[in-house]
Design a protein around this motif. Structure first.
Motif, PDB file in Angstrom:
ATOM      1  N   SER A  65     -19.863  64.024  58.507  1.00 11.59           N
ATOM      2  CA  SER A  65     -20.467  65.338  58.292  1.00 11.59           C
ATOM      3  C   SER A  65     -21.447  65.651  59.415  1.00 11.59           C
ATOM      4  CB  SER A  65     -21.200  65.372  56.946  1.00 11.59           C
ATOM      5  OG  SER A  65     -22.161  66.410  56.897  1.00 11.59           O
ATOM      6  N   ALA A  66     -21.348  66.847  59.983  1.00 16.56           N
ATOM      7  CA  ALA A  66     -22.261  67.249  61.051  1.00 16.56           C
ATOM      8  C   ALA A  66     -23.708  67.255  60.570  1.00 16.56           C
ATOM      9  CB  ALA A  66     -21.872  68.631  61.574  1.00 16.56           C
ATOM     10  N   ALA A  67     -23.917  67.641  59.312  1.00 19.24           N
ATOM     11  CA  ALA A  67     -25.278  67.682  58.774  1.00 19.24           C
ATOM     12  C   ALA A  67     -25.875  66.287  58.678  1.00 19.24           C
ATOM     13  CB  ALA A  67     -25.272  68.358  57.405  1.00 19.24           C
ATOM     14  N   VAL A  68     -25.060  65.322  58.241  1.00 20.80           N
ATOM     15  CA  VAL A  68     -25.560  63.950  58.123  1.00 20.80           C
ATOM     16  C   VAL A  68     -25.801  63.355  59.509  1.00 20.80           C
ATOM     17  CG1 VAL A  68     -25.030  61.629  57.299  1.00 20.80           C
ATOM     18  CG2 VAL A  68     -24.481  63.613  55.878  1.00 20.80           C
ATOM     19  N   GLN A  69     -24.925  63.651  60.461  1.00 21.31           N
ATOM     20  CA  GLN A  69     -25.140  63.173  61.829  1.00 21.31           C
ATOM     21  C   GLN A  69     -26.459  63.698  62.384  1.00 21.31           C
ATOM     22  OE1 GLN A  69     -21.840  63.992  64.426  1.00 21.31           O
ATOM     23  NE2 GLN A  69     -20.364  62.868  63.177  1.00 21.31           N
ATOM     24  N   ALA A  70     -26.736  64.977  62.150  1.00 19.84           N
ATOM     25  CA  ALA A  70     -27.993  65.561  62.622  1.00 19.84           C
ATOM     26  C   ALA A  70     -29.190  64.891  61.956  1.00 19.84           C
ATOM     27  CB  ALA A  70     -28.002  67.067  62.350  1.00 19.84           C
ATOM     28  N   GLN A  71     -29.055  64.592  60.661  1.00 17.97           N
ATOM     29  CA  GLN A  71     -30.138  63.937  59.927  1.00 17.97           C
ATOM     30  C   GLN A  71     -30.463  62.572  60.513  1.00 17.97           C
ATOM     31  OE1 GLN A  71     -29.209  63.308  55.809  1.00 17.97           O
ATOM     32  NE2 GLN A  71     -31.029  62.087  55.414  1.00 17.97           N
ATOM     33  N   LEU A  72     -29.427  61.835  60.944  1.00 15.76           N
ATOM     34  CA  LEU A  72     -29.628  60.488  61.460  1.00 15.76           C
ATOM     35  C   LEU A  72     -29.758  60.465  62.979  1.00 15.76           C
ATOM     36  CD1 LEU A  72     -27.240  58.351  59.218  1.00 15.76           C
ATOM     37  CD2 LEU A  72     -29.636  58.915  58.875  1.00 15.76           C
ATOM     38  N   GLY A  73     -29.665  61.627  63.619  1.00 15.08           N
ATOM     39  CA  GLY A  73     -29.872  61.694  65.056  1.00 15.08           C
ATOM     40  C   GLY A  73     -28.752  61.101  65.882  1.00 15.08           C
ATOM     41  N   VAL A  74     -27.500  61.269  65.420  1.00 10.99           N
ATOM     42  CA  VAL A  74     -26.345  60.751  66.154  1.00 10.99           C
ATOM     43  C   VAL A  74     -25.337  61.869  66.340  1.00 10.99           C
ATOM     44  CG1 VAL A  74     -26.644  58.397  65.351  1.00 10.99           C
ATOM     45  CG2 VAL A  74     -25.229  59.970  64.018  1.00 10.99           C
ATOM     46  N   ASP A  75     -24.376  61.633  67.230  1.00 10.64           N
ATOM     47  CA  ASP A  75     -23.361  62.652  67.497  1.00 10.64           C
ATOM     48  C   ASP A  75     -21.947  62.122  67.314  1.00 10.64           C
ATOM     49  OD1 ASP A  75     -23.161  60.957  69.624  1.00 10.64           O
ATOM     50  OD2 ASP A  75     -23.468  62.477  71.176  1.00 10.64           O
ATOM     51  N   GLN A  76     -21.816  61.042  66.556  1.00 16.06           N
ATOM     52  CA  GLN A  76     -20.496  60.492  66.294  1.00 16.06           C
ATOM     53  C   GLN A  76     -20.510  59.740  64.967  1.00 16.06           C
ATOM     54  OE1 GLN A  76     -19.527  57.679  69.383  1.00 16.06           O
ATOM     55  NE2 GLN A  76     -20.982  56.175  68.672  1.00 16.06           N
ATOM     56  N   PRO A  77     -19.328  59.479  64.394  1.00 14.47           N
ATOM     57  CA  PRO A  77     -19.265  58.727  63.141  1.00 14.47           C
ATOM     58  C   PRO A  77     -19.600  57.244  63.361  1.00 14.47           C
ATOM     59  CG  PRO A  77     -17.232  59.960  63.562  1.00 14.47           C
ATOM     60  CD  PRO A  77     -18.014  59.931  64.838  1.00 14.47           C
ATOM     61  N   ASP A  78     -19.522  56.480  62.277  1.00  9.56           N
ATOM     62  CA  ASP A  78     -19.563  55.024  62.370  1.00  9.56           C
ATOM     63  C   ASP A  78     -18.426  54.470  61.524  1.00  9.56           C
ATOM     64  OD1 ASP A  78     -20.414  55.322  59.755  1.00  9.56           O
ATOM     65  OD2 ASP A  78     -22.208  54.090  59.968  1.00  9.56           O
ATOM     66  N   PHE A  79     -18.274  53.158  61.517  1.00  9.35           N
ATOM     67  CA  PHE A  79     -17.206  52.568  60.702  1.00  9.35           C
ATOM     68  C   PHE A  79     -17.690  51.272  60.072  1.00  9.35           C
ATOM     69  CE2 PHE A  79     -16.554  50.444  64.777  1.00  9.35           C
ATOM     70  CZ  PHE A  79     -16.281  49.136  64.410  1.00  9.35           C
ATOM     71  N   GLY A  80     -17.011  50.902  58.993  1.00  9.05           N
ATOM     72  CA  GLY A  80     -17.233  49.624  58.327  1.00  9.05           C
ATOM     73  C   GLY A  80     -15.892  48.999  57.988  1.00  9.05           C
ATOM     74  N   VAL A  81     -15.940  47.787  57.483  1.00  5.41           N
ATOM     75  CA  VAL A  81     -14.731  47.021  57.187  1.00  5.41           C
ATOM     76  C   VAL A  81     -14.462  47.049  55.688  1.00  5.41           C
ATOM     77  CG1 VAL A  81     -13.612  44.763  57.362  1.00  5.41           C
ATOM     78  CG2 VAL A  81     -15.174  45.535  59.160  1.00  5.41           C
ATOM     79  N   ASN A 148     -33.286  54.588  52.540  1.00  8.25           N
ATOM     80  CA  ASN A 148     -34.126  54.938  53.697  1.00  8.25           C
ATOM     81  C   ASN A 148     -33.459  54.395  54.961  1.00  8.25           C
ATOM     82  OD1 ASN A 148     -36.137  55.543  55.519  1.00  8.25           O
ATOM     83  ND2 ASN A 148     -37.584  54.021  54.735  1.00  8.25           N
ATOM     84  N   ILE A 149     -32.388  55.053  55.369  1.00  4.83           N
ATOM     85  CA  ILE A 149     -31.569  54.513  56.449  1.00  4.83           C
ATOM     86  C   ILE A 149     -31.601  55.395  57.681  1.00  4.83           C
ATOM     87  CG2 ILE A 149     -30.002  53.289  54.892  1.00  4.83           C
ATOM     88  CD1 ILE A 149     -27.986  55.601  55.326  1.00  4.83           C
ATOM     89  N   ARG A 150     -31.361  54.761  58.813  1.00  2.00           N
ATOM     90  CA  ARG A 150     -31.016  55.418  60.059  1.00  2.00           C
ATOM     91  C   ARG A 150     -29.699  54.802  60.514  1.00  2.00           C
ATOM     92  NH1 ARG A 150     -34.072  58.232  58.152  1.00  2.00           N
ATOM     93  NH2 ARG A 150     -35.987  59.170  58.992  1.00  2.00           N
ATOM     94  N   ILE A 151     -29.194  55.230  61.630  1.00  2.00           N
ATOM     95  CA  ILE A 151     -27.857  54.821  62.044  1.00  2.00           C
ATOM     96  C   ILE A 151     -27.714  53.299  62.115  1.00  2.00           C
ATOM     97  CG2 ILE A 151     -28.463  55.147  64.483  1.00  2.00           C
ATOM     98  CD1 ILE A 151     -24.971  55.657  62.913  1.00  2.00           C
ATOM     99  N   VAL A 152     -28.733  52.594  62.648  1.00  2.00           N
ATOM    100  CA  VAL A 152     -28.585  51.147  62.791  1.00  2.00           C
ATOM    101  C   VAL A 152     -28.584  50.441  61.436  1.00  2.00           C
ATOM    102  CG1 VAL A 152     -29.497  51.036  65.134  1.00  2.00           C
ATOM    103  CG2 VAL A 152     -31.083  50.894  63.192  1.00  2.00           C
ATOM    104  N   ASP A 153     -29.338  50.979  60.461  1.00  5.30           N
ATOM    105  CA  ASP A 153     -29.377  50.355  59.141  1.00  5.30           C
ATOM    106  C   ASP A 153     -28.020  50.444  58.447  1.00  5.30           C
ATOM    107  OD1 ASP A 153     -32.321  49.809  59.000  1.00  5.30           O
ATOM    108  OD2 ASP A 153     -32.432  51.993  59.115  1.00  5.30           O
TER     109      ASP A 153
END
Length: 268
Positions: A65-81, A148-153
């Motif tokens: 979501s573009a809104a969530v990316q803006a909230q976390l200060g990133v411009d791309q998705p992430d992934f998990g296993v 209480n997360i940011r992209i790295v968390d």
């Protein structure tokens, strides 16, 4: 972060999950944590889970979501296993014991039919490789207190993954519009989330292309049989034990997630 710090952070997340006690954000302990270090923590815990007999079955895409990316200060998705013990069948009771600050979101799941080994897979490669799609409900959960997360968390925490439910009827890509398909999710018959394929990076297929390229760049390309949860089609909804959710996606059918009541709940 050093290798020892990466192992320490991974162990903290495992302990939080085992004890069902969320921890403070990892970025507080390691302010210099990078996205690369966060993925290293994720991989450390992936190796640990595999050593415990769990089986890797695919990947989930987050932050579509573009809104969530803006909230976390990133411009791309992430992934998990995704692992085999995260999967629950349509209407199969999901135990309260696995839940940690749970939320639920509706997604389109794709099953890969052939390996995507190109250096930079494109849309045509992805469309040709997808065997079929299914409606899905992902239950996200955070080992980080109060979300209480940011992209790295969230990356370190395996993209805040927890469990998922798949619908029962496979559908070919040619049978529905991944971008325009509408979605509604209900809690015991009351609508709680609505959306469409376009909410996921413009189209869920765009998300899968991003993942295919990212995994190829990491040297771990998507393979035949892999499951991909492509990202939310609408807002996440908090879950409490005893909830029942059903999602319907145009052209894909429906799926239902049922949650057991907490055995420690006091009943009148």
């Amino acid at each position: 972060m050093t290798e020892e710090q990466i192992r320490q952070a991974a162990a903290m997340l495992r302990a939080a999950e085992a004890k069902r006690e969320p921890i403070a954000p990892l970025r507080d302990a390691w302010p210099d944590m990078s996205i690369e270090s966060a993925y290293a923590i994720q991989q450390e815990n992936m190796r640990w889970r595999l050593s415990q007999g769990r089986r890797r079955i695919g990947c989930k895409i987050g932050l579509t979501s573009a809104a969530v990316q803006a909230q976390l200060g990133v411009d791309q998705p992430d992934f998990g296993v995704l692992f085999d013990d995260m999967a629950y069948g349509d209407s199969e009771p999901i135990p309260a014991s696995i839940l940690m600050q749970p939320k639920i979101e509706a997604e389109i799941a794709f099953v890969i039919g052939r390996d995507l080994t190109a250096d930079r897979p494109g849309t045509l490669d992805v469309i040709g490789a997808i065997e079929y799609a299914l409606p899905a409900l992902e239950i996200v959960g955070s080992r980080i207190a109060n979300w209480n997360i940011r992209i790295v968390d969230t990356i370190a925490d395996n993209a805040s993954s927890s469990a998922f439910v798949l619908g029962n009827t496979p559908v070919k890509l040619s049978a529905f519009d991944a971008r325009l398909c509408g979605m509604v999710t209900e809690r015991r018959g009351e609508p709680v989330s609505v959306g469409a394929g376009a909410a996921c990076l413009g189209s869920p297929l765009n998300a899968v292309v991003w993942l295919a390229r990212t995994m190829a760049a990491h040297g771990t390309p998507l393979r035949a049989g892999d499951l991909v949860l492509s990202g939310a089609l609408g807002p996440m909804v908090p879950v409490v034990p005893g909830d029942v959710f059903e999602t319907r996606i145009n052209g894909l059918g429906s799926g239902r997630a049922m949650f057991d009541r907490d055995p420690n709940e006091v009943r009148a």
